[in-house]
Design a protein around this motif. Structure first.
Motif, mmCIF file in Angstrom:
data_model
loop_
_atom_site.group_PDB
_atom_site.id
_atom_site.type_symbol
_atom_site.label_atom_id
_atom_site.label_comp_id
_atom_site.label_asym_id
_atom_site.label_seq_id
_atom_site.Cartn_x
_atom_site.Cartn_y
_atom_site.Cartn_z
ATOM 1 N N TYR A 116 -35.961 21.144 -5.753
ATOM 2 C CA TYR A 116 -36.040 22.572 -5.398
ATOM 3 C C TYR A 116 -35.594 22.782 -3.950
ATOM 4 C CZ TYR A 116 -38.198 27.145 -4.449
ATOM 5 O OH TYR A 116 -38.429 28.441 -4.078
ATOM 6 N N GLY A 117 -36.066 21.911 -3.054
ATOM 7 C CA GLY A 117 -35.652 22.012 -1.655
ATOM 8 C C GLY A 117 -34.159 21.826 -1.495
ATOM 9 N N LEU A 118 -33.585 20.871 -2.244
ATOM 10 C CA LEU A 118 -32.139 20.647 -2.180
ATOM 11 C C LEU A 118 -31.379 21.887 -2.645
ATOM 12 C CD1 LEU A 118 -29.635 18.895 -1.797
ATOM 13 C CD2 LEU A 118 -30.008 17.971 -4.099
ATOM 14 N N ALA A 119 -31.867 22.541 -3.689
ATOM 15 C CA ALA A 119 -31.201 23.753 -4.177
ATOM 16 C C ALA A 119 -31.204 24.844 -3.105
ATOM 17 C CB ALA A 119 -31.886 24.251 -5.448
ATOM 18 N N LEU A 120 -32.342 25.031 -2.428
ATOM 19 C CA LEU A 120 -32.423 26.056 -1.374
ATOM 20 C C LEU A 120 -31.520 25.711 -0.191
ATOM 21 C CD1 LEU A 120 -36.240 26.917 -1.286
ATOM 22 C CD2 LEU A 120 -34.420 27.982 -2.625
ATOM 23 N N ALA A 121 -31.516 24.432 0.192
ATOM 24 C CA ALA A 121 -30.663 24.008 1.302
ATOM 25 C C ALA A 121 -29.192 24.164 0.945
ATOM 26 C CB ALA A 121 -30.971 22.561 1.677
ATOM 27 N N THR A 122 -28.845 23.844 -0.292
ATOM 28 C CA THR A 122 -27.466 23.979 -0.752
ATOM 29 C C THR A 122 -27.035 25.438 -0.735
ATOM 30 O OG1 THR A 122 -27.696 22.011 -2.139
ATOM 31 C CG2 THR A 122 -25.902 23.502 -2.685
ATOM 32 N N GLU A 123 -27.933 26.321 -1.152
ATOM 33 C CA GLU A 123 -27.649 27.765 -1.076
ATOM 34 C C GLU A 123 -27.405 28.191 0.365
ATOM 35 O OE1 GLU A 123 -29.966 32.039 -1.482
ATOM 36 O OE2 GLU A 123 -31.014 30.188 -1.981
ATOM 37 N N SER A 124 -28.277 27.747 1.264
ATOM 38 C CA SER A 124 -28.156 28.140 2.672
ATOM 39 C C SER A 124 -26.877 27.613 3.307
ATOM 40 C CB SER A 124 -29.367 27.645 3.466
ATOM 41 O OG SER A 124 -30.547 28.288 3.038
ATOM 42 N N CYS A 125 -26.363 26.498 2.780
ATOM 43 C CA CYS A 125 -25.090 25.953 3.273
ATOM 44 C C CYS A 125 -23.890 26.710 2.712
ATOM 45 C CB CYS A 125 -24.984 24.467 2.922
ATOM 46 S SG CYS A 125 -26.075 23.402 3.895
ATOM 47 N N GLY A 126 -24.140 27.667 1.828
ATOM 48 C CA GLY A 126 -23.053 28.483 1.290
ATOM 49 C C GLY A 126 -22.453 27.969 -0.001
ATOM 50 N N ASP A 127 -22.962 26.860 -0.519
ATOM 51 C CA ASP A 127 -22.427 26.291 -1.766
ATOM 52 C C ASP A 127 -23.219 26.886 -2.937
ATOM 53 O OD1 ASP A 127 -21.314 24.825 -3.784
ATOM 54 O OD2 ASP A 127 -21.649 22.862 -2.860
ATOM 55 N N LEU A 128 -22.906 28.137 -3.263
ATOM 56 C CA LEU A 128 -23.700 28.861 -4.256
ATOM 57 C C LEU A 128 -23.537 28.283 -5.659
ATOM 58 C CD1 LEU A 128 -23.131 32.525 -3.044
ATOM 59 C CD2 LEU A 128 -25.169 31.132 -2.752
ATOM 60 N N GLU A 129 -22.333 27.864 -5.997
ATOM 61 C CA GLU A 129 -22.100 27.326 -7.335
ATOM 62 C C GLU A 129 -22.957 26.089 -7.588
ATOM 63 O OE1 GLU A 129 -18.349 25.836 -10.129
ATOM 64 O OE2 GLU A 129 -17.972 26.899 -8.244
ATOM 65 N N GLU A 130 -23.005 25.190 -6.617
ATOM 66 C CA GLU A 130 -23.822 23.979 -6.762
ATOM 67 C C GLU A 130 -25.307 24.323 -6.760
ATOM 68 O OE1 GLU A 130 -25.018 20.013 -7.154
ATOM 69 O OE2 GLU A 130 -23.143 21.066 -7.614
ATOM 70 N N ALA A 131 -25.701 25.291 -5.906
ATOM 71 C CA ALA A 131 -27.110 25.699 -5.862
ATOM 72 C C ALA A 131 -27.544 26.268 -7.212
ATOM 73 C CB ALA A 131 -27.324 26.738 -4.767
#
Length: 426
Positions: A116-131
């Protein structure tokens, strides 16, 4: 490795037979059944076996020692801390390293927290598709063991990601799957957070009439729930609806209420962020009072510098200070604030970087530095071309068009105006 297999392995390491391990409290046949996986030991039996084997209970249950458990908990806390401090790229790296640790296989809760934390961090990095992929995988893989709170939290994050990606249909669907039944579930803080995401999706797709009805429901629910968190969310949502529907006084009233509740009950770091956002609302609805809002932002800047606020909040405050100075026709001072912003850009979410670049282009235009303004807007256009077609993107294209017009680049200005219209379906 299962619990019984670990018991068998440690027993052999200790040089004990099944009968020796069992005596006198258990039968050797019962120990044999446990080791073969045909019986599940009770918590009391597990504690007894851990004591007799001279090993930690956590090792028998999860396959990790107490010391290893502490290491994993510490690694998770460092990753969360990086996220809270706005160091999103570092947080993403830490979560990836955690998930590569084989010891998490026997710790489903910790693994779920890390994913879950990785998904939020990935979103914050701008990689929405991966998030989005990570969040959907979590919802599917862990649905049987997921707590109701985590289920709603995933829906909140997924709706937000879809909205940021421009997929407003899915952003609404994810939230309405939980909130859209004929009879609403009993409101909780978690469901209020989901409700504000649904409200944001309604606003983004231009459904302002529905937004006004829904925010009234959120306000009523928050009053019944009575928690400061719910009340702050509802009043802030009402403030945004007021801004978008042209009800400036109503927006200010709700924003002031949200800030007052946060001032009394909330954390200082969140209060600083909310006051900065409040000033941004005031700049939008009462630009003629920009001097007062600028002074407020200066106080917010001091508050943030004296607290543990993350760099993202500090950057947003500096961006709003630059906006205020531009409204006051002080482009030189705006440029000074933007120097602070530029020093913070690395590792920030793409949307925040693009917004800062756009404001920088406006400032250069006001300073008569046409070439610098043109270069900044070239970078902004490259970013916007890959951005989703939302109302916010349309607003950014419109601002870019106005600046390009000001620096006498008519062809690029017309193209930016066309892009703005396309984002709203015109």
């Amino acid at each position: 490795m299962l619990v019984g297999q670990r018991i068998k392995m440690v027993r052999r390491q200790r040089g004990l037979s099944q009968a020796q391990l069992a005596h006198p409290e258990l039968s050797d046949s019962y120990v044999s059944l446990i080791e073969s996986g045909k019986r599940t030991p009770t918590p009391a039996v597990l504690e007894l076996l851990a004591e007799k084997l001279d090993c930690s209970l956590t090792y028998l249950i999860n396959g990790v020692t107490a010391e290893q458990m502490q290491e994993i908990e510490l690694a998770l806390s460092y990753a969360r801390m990086a996220m809270e401090n706005g160091e999103v790229a570092e947080a993403r790296t830490r979560y990836i390293e955690l998930l590569a640790d084989d010891r998490l296989a026997g710790l489903p809760k910790f693994r779920g927290d890390a994913e879950y934390g990785l998904a939020l961090a990935t979103e914050s990095c701008g990689d929405l598709e991966e998030a989005i992929a990570l969040l959907n995988r979590l919802r599917q893989d862990d649905s049987a063991n997921m707590s109701p709170e985590r289920h709603v939290a995933l829906a909140v994050a997924l709706s937000r990601c879809y909205r940021e990606q421009g997929d407003l249909v899915r952003a609404v669907q994810v939230a309405e799957m939980i909130l859209g039944n004929a009879v609403r579930p009993a409101w909780t803080n978690e469901l209020m957070a989901l409700g504000t995401q649904l409200l944001a999706a309604y606003i983004e797709r231009g459904d302002l009439l529905r937004s006004r009805y829904f925010v009234a429901e959120l306000l009523a629910a928050a009053e019944l729930l009575g928690t400061p968190y719910a009340l702050t969310l509802a009043h802030w949502g009402a403030a945004i609806v007021g801004v978008e529907t042209g009800h400036g006084d109503e927006a200010v009233k709700h924003a002031e209420r949200a800030v007052a509740i946060q001032s009394e009950f909330g954390e200082s770091s969140r209060l600083g962020r909310l006051r900065g956002d409040y000033a941004q609302v005031l700049l939008a609805v009462r630009p003629m009072e920009a001097a007062a809002w600028r002074d407020m932002l200066v106080r917010v800047e001091t508050m943030l510098s004296e607290s543990s606020a993350n760099p993202m909040d500090k950057m947003r405050c500096a961006v709003n200070l630059a906006r205020a100075e531009l409204l006051l026709a002080h482009p030189q001072r705006a440029g000074e604030h933007l120097q602070t912003v530029c020093a913070m850009l690395e590792g920030m979410p793409q949307a925040l970087q693009g917004e800062a670049k756009l404001l920088s282009g406006q400032t250069f235009a006001e300073l008569g530095r046409q070439q610098d303004a043109s270069q900044e807007l070239l970078e902004v256009a490259g970013w916007l071309e890959g951005a989703p077609a939302t109302r916010q993107t349309a607003h950014w294209w419109l601002t870019a068009a106005q600046v390009l017009e000001r620096i006498d680049e008519p062809e690029r200005s017309v193209e930016a105006y066309q892009r703005a219209l396309a984002c709203v379906g015109l």
